[in-house]
Design a protein around this motif. Sequence first.
Motif, PDB file in Angstrom:
ATOM      1  N   TYR A 268       0.841  -1.192   0.000  1.00 51.93           N
ATOM      2  CA  TYR A 268       0.000   0.000   0.000  1.00 51.93           C
ATOM      3  C   TYR A 268       0.878   1.245   0.000  1.00 51.93           C
ATOM      4  O   TYR A 268       2.081   1.177   0.284  1.00 51.93           O
ATOM      5  CB  TYR A 268      -0.938  -0.032   1.200  1.00 51.93           C
ATOM      6  N   SER A 269       0.279   2.366  -0.322  1.00 57.88           N
ATOM      7  CA  SER A 269       1.064   3.601  -0.388  1.00 57.88           C
ATOM      8  C   SER A 269       1.743   3.906   0.944  1.00 57.88           C
ATOM      9  O   SER A 269       2.849   4.447   0.984  1.00 57.88           O
ATOM     10  CB  SER A 269       0.176   4.773  -0.816  1.00 57.88           C
ATOM     11  N   SER A 270       1.082   3.530   2.047  1.00 59.45           N
ATOM     12  CA  SER A 270       1.682   3.762   3.364  1.00 59.45           C
ATOM     13  C   SER A 270       2.856   2.829   3.634  1.00 59.45           C
ATOM     14  O   SER A 270       3.626   3.051   4.569  1.00 59.45           O
ATOM     15  CB  SER A 270       0.622   3.595   4.461  1.00 59.45           C
ATOM     16  N   THR A 289       8.998   8.642  -2.813  1.00 57.77           N
ATOM     17  CA  THR A 289       7.731   8.913  -2.135  1.00 57.77           C
ATOM     18  C   THR A 289       7.516  10.401  -1.870  1.00 57.77           C
ATOM     19  O   THR A 289       6.397  10.822  -1.584  1.00 57.77           O
ATOM     20  CB  THR A 289       7.661   8.152  -0.801  1.00 57.77           C
ATOM     21  N   LEU A 292       6.056  11.233  -5.347  1.00 59.32           N
ATOM     22  CA  LEU A 292       5.220  10.171  -5.921  1.00 59.32           C
ATOM     23  C   LEU A 292       5.583   9.880  -7.382  1.00 59.32           C
ATOM     24  O   LEU A 292       4.734   9.908  -8.272  1.00 59.32           O
ATOM     25  CB  LEU A 292       3.731  10.529  -5.807  1.00 59.32           C
ATOM     26  N   LEU A 304       2.788   8.564 -10.010  1.00 62.07           N
ATOM     27  CA  LEU A 304       1.664   7.883  -9.368  1.00 62.07           C
ATOM     28  C   LEU A 304       0.496   8.862  -9.288  1.00 62.07           C
ATOM     29  O   LEU A 304       0.680  10.026  -8.939  1.00 62.07           O
ATOM     30  CB  LEU A 304       2.053   7.423  -7.968  1.00 62.07           C
ATOM     31  N   LEU A 309      -4.714   5.590  -5.907  1.00 59.22           N
ATOM     32  CA  LEU A 309      -3.797   4.705  -5.199  1.00 59.22           C
ATOM     33  C   LEU A 309      -4.599   3.770  -4.305  1.00 59.22           C
ATOM     34  O   LEU A 309      -5.719   4.069  -3.905  1.00 59.22           O
ATOM     35  CB  LEU A 309      -2.824   5.511  -4.342  1.00 59.22           C
ATOM     36  N   ASN A 310      -4.021   2.603  -4.024  1.00 56.33           N
ATOM     37  CA  ASN A 310      -4.597   1.672  -3.040  1.00 56.33           C
ATOM     38  C   ASN A 310      -5.979   1.167  -3.430  1.00 56.33           C
ATOM     39  O   ASN A 310      -6.854   0.985  -2.578  1.00 56.33           O
ATOM     40  CB  ASN A 310      -4.664   2.335  -1.658  1.00 56.33           C
ATOM     41  N   HIS A 319      -2.114   0.566  -8.016  1.00 56.26           N
ATOM     42  CA  HIS A 319      -1.769   1.986  -8.019  1.00 56.26           C
ATOM     43  C   HIS A 319      -1.693   2.423  -9.486  1.00 56.26           C
ATOM     44  O   HIS A 319      -0.980   1.806 -10.279  1.00 56.26           O
ATOM     45  CB  HIS A 319      -0.412   2.238  -7.349  1.00 56.26           C
TER      46      HIS A 319
END
Length: 331
Positions: A268-270, A289, A292, A304, A309-310, A319
Amino acid sequence: MKKIIFSSYLKLKSAPLAFMFALLFVAASCDTQDDVQPDSRALVSDNITAALKNNNWSAPGNSSAKERKPTFNTLLVALAKTGLTSTVAKEELTLFAPSDEAFAALGLYPNNIGNVPNLEQILLYHAVQGELYASDLSAGFVPTLNGAAVEVTLNGGVQVNGADVILADKRALNGVIHVIDEVLMPPTLNLVELALSFNPEFTILVAAVQKANLVNTLANDGPFTVFAPTNDAFVALLNELGFPNLDAVPDETLRDILLYHVVPGRIYSSDLSTGDVTAANEDTFYVNTSNLTITDANGREANLVPSLLNVQATNGVVHVIDRVILPELGN
């Protein structure tokens, strides 16, 4: 505390009788105070299932009105009908428990909850392995027993996929319960079905997956994280490489390109951090990050898309990116 008091008692065994009575009174008071701490482990005697049934909790908010106290009859029936009662009673879990009101908002009650398709997967989407108290939760994605993840946000409280946690940290012998005011719905489409649901933005991606004979892999295997280029991104690539259409791209070349957009596991993005990421074709690309972006093996940069996303599938996460990234293809 008992050891300290007992040691003091030995040292003062020659003290007057009145003093010793006072000392014992202090010890008893301390024991009582420890026992009445909220949610003390010493007083927890119910597993998660029993805790939902017995429901010895206060009503949410400042009101003590009985009608505001959440109940869990529908959830308990759902667990029984799916054979998950024992799992929830024995495994060490964190359960995001929808109240009866949450189920009723969807027209679901004990007498019809068994008719819900994929009920077992829905319930597993509310359970997380291990104990997570409110203080352990941070903004980001938490994997569930369903395989997919729930998104935790902190906006004046704790939210799970947008549902509010109305009662937190209700302890049980085998875990912790957080009461939520909505039923959480897991993803129901696999990665290929998800790409088709974006139609027409990803029709070229789907056609490429079919041409490269990757449909079965992306539909049934995994989990995978897919960095999915849009139709416009593929059109720009064909122009960049001098191909008149997708059919002109050799199958093996196309397969290598597509696998360069696939990463094993759910990322995931996190979970992303700045650095190299190894794709399914064993080549790497660089993720930044802070802005992005993705930089491929040839120094080409893709962005991105923050709003896409996600996006979760049953077997992975997507994504969206605005450019097709390329591995080292040689000539």
